[in-house]
Design an enzyme around this catalytic site. Structure first.
Site, PDB file in Angstrom:
ATOM      1  CE  LYS A  47     -36.035 -45.646   1.145  1.00 17.25           C
ATOM      2  NZ  LYS A  47     -36.993 -44.582   0.880  1.00 17.25           N
TER       3      LYS A  47
ATOM      4  CG  HIS B 243     -28.573 -39.402  -2.053  1.00 18.39           C
ATOM      5  ND1 HIS B 243     -28.728 -39.095  -0.721  1.00 18.39           N
ATOM      6  CD2 HIS B 243     -29.799 -39.258  -2.608  1.00 18.39           C
ATOM      7  CE1 HIS B 243     -29.981 -38.759  -0.487  1.00 18.39           C
ATOM      8  NE2 HIS B 243     -30.667 -38.860  -1.610  1.00 18.39           N
TER       9      HIS B 243
HETATM   10  P1  AMP Z   1     -34.066 -38.206  -2.750  1.00 19.68           P
HETATM   11  O1  AMP Z   1     -32.961 -37.262  -2.433  1.00 19.68           O
HETATM   12  O2  AMP Z   1     -34.614 -38.910  -1.563  1.00 19.68           O
HETATM   13  O3  AMP Z   1     -35.108 -37.627  -3.650  1.00 19.68           O
HETATM   14  O4  AMP Z   1     -33.396 -39.373  -3.594  1.00 19.68           O
HETATM   15  C1  AMP Z   1     -32.642 -39.094  -4.750  1.00 19.68           C
HETATM   16  C2  AMP Z   1     -32.363 -40.388  -5.460  1.00 19.68           C
HETATM   17  O5  AMP Z   1     -31.618 -41.245  -4.599  1.00 19.68           O
HETATM   18  C3  AMP Z   1     -33.638 -41.145  -5.858  1.00 19.68           C
HETATM   19  O6  AMP Z   1     -33.466 -41.706  -7.146  1.00 19.68           O
HETATM   20  C4  AMP Z   1     -33.719 -42.208  -4.795  1.00 19.68           C
HETATM   21  O7  AMP Z   1     -34.397 -43.362  -5.218  1.00 19.68           O
HETATM   22  C5  AMP Z   1     -32.256 -42.497  -4.545  1.00 19.68           C
HETATM   23  N1  AMP Z   1     -32.086 -43.121  -3.229  1.00 19.68           N
HETATM   24  C6  AMP Z   1     -32.600 -42.705  -2.053  1.00 19.68           C
HETATM   25  N2  AMP Z   1     -32.287 -43.571  -1.059  1.00 19.68           N
HETATM   26  C7  AMP Z   1     -31.569 -44.565  -1.641  1.00 19.68           C
HETATM   27  C8  AMP Z   1     -30.966 -45.766  -1.149  1.00 19.68           C
HETATM   28  N3  AMP Z   1     -31.049 -46.125   0.126  1.00 19.68           N
HETATM   29  N4  AMP Z   1     -30.305 -46.548  -2.034  1.00 19.68           N
HETATM   30  C9  AMP Z   1     -30.231 -46.201  -3.352  1.00 19.68           C
HETATM   31  N5  AMP Z   1     -30.777 -45.082  -3.864  1.00 19.68           N
HETATM   32  C10 AMP Z   1     -31.444 -44.278  -3.026  1.00 19.68           C
END
Ligand code: AMP
Length: 281
Positions: free
Chosen positions: A149, A37
């Site tokens: 991701k 994030h």
């Molecule tokens: P989430 O909180 O899991 O909904 O993720 C929020 C954002 O962070 C989304 O756009 C995800 O794709 C991104 N994200 C989650 N994990 C990663 C990671 N390991 N590397 C890069 N972006 C990520």
């Protein structure tokens, strides 16, 4: 930095930033922030005058048997991380304010939203698309940052923005991984020690897919089978899907002539993890 839960207050702040001529970057998240994030936030900070991070565990994208209630929540620690990353506003609305009684409008993307996660998790992308459309309207960002991701999510959001002529540019950020290859995910916190080791099959099988491609293999079925077999050999892992599809449309491909995405969903014990890689770029 301000932490705001009120939708109206967020709209007012965004309107003012907009009127002041600021370029707004939005990073939508569900919190439990990790370095993945933070890489999205850093990119937004580099590129925009005003950075908003939304933290919202969106109930409408979870199925009835999924982990909505168990999903990790850590607003205080997340706010500190955002403050350190020089975020301007953390927007952490309440579910009742995002979906008040009588809420009746949904954004339904077809095409890339109908396969894979769309099949495994009915309603998931409708929830994702709807909440992102709402966030784009509330925050009035001209750029929104998403991680590769969640490759299918990124594809679905791009499709929605394109089809509905939304005034936001979607920026895709590379997947951040642990040193051993495991993609950072808030759900990794569910894994015990043995499961954490077993979870390495996701990234290592994708690494094999890439190598097999680099050694000349162009048949998607052959690559899919190699990946599947590697995961199936791990006793704690259960494959939900492994596909090699067109990187833009997510439609099936037989022979690789353009970039393809290898997408997989695997259960490690009771934890469902996804990962992907794009090959042939
Ligand atoms: P989430 O909180 O899991 O909904 O993720 C929020 C954002 O962070 C989304 O756009 C995800 O794709 C991104 N994200 C989650 N994990 C990663 C990671 N390991 N590397 C890069 N972006 C990520």
């Amino acid at each position: 930095m301000e932490v705001i839960s009120s939708v109206d207050e967020m709209r007012a702040i965004a309107a003012k930033a907009h009127a002041d001529g600021k370029k707004i970057g939005l990073v939508p998240t569900m919190g439990a922030l990790h370095a993945g994030h933070l890489s999205l936030i850093a990119r937004a900070r580099q590129e925009r005058d005003f950075v908003v991070v939304s933290i919202f565990v969106n109930p409408t994208q979870f199925g009835p048997k999924e982990d909505y209630h168990r999903y990790p929540r850590s607003l205080e620690a997340d706010s500190r991380k955002c403050e350190n990353a020089e975020v301007d506003v953390v927007f952490a609305p309440l579910a009742v304010d995002m979906y008040p009684g009588g809420f009746d409008t949904w954004v339904e993307v077809k095409g890339p939203a109908e396969v894979l996660e769309g099949q495994s998790r009915p309603g998931h992308f409708q929830g994702v698309a709807t909440v992102c459309a709402k966030l784009f309207n509330i925050v009035r960002a001209d750029r929104a940052y998403f991680g590769k991701k969640d490759y299918q999510q990124l594809t679905v959001i791009r499709k929605m923005v394109d089809d509905l002529n939304m005034n936001v540019e979607v920026v895709a950020v590379d997947t951040m991984r642990e040193r051993d290859g495991l993609a950072l995910s808030s759900r990794n916190s569910y894994l015990d020690k043995r499961e954490r080791e077993a979870a390495l099959v996701l990234s290592s099988s994708l690494e094999t897919a890439r190598k097999v491609y680099e050694s000349g293999e162009r048949n998607t079925k052959a690559i899919q089978t190699r990946v599947w077999n590697i995961i199936a050999a791990e006793p704690l892992a259960q494959v939900e899907y492994v596909v090699v599809v067109d990187a833009e449309t997510l439609t099936p491909v037989e022979t690789i002539e353009r970039p393809v995405a290898v997408l997989l969903a695997v259960r490690i014990g009771s934890t469902r993890l996804i990962d992907n890689t794009v090959i042939g770029e």
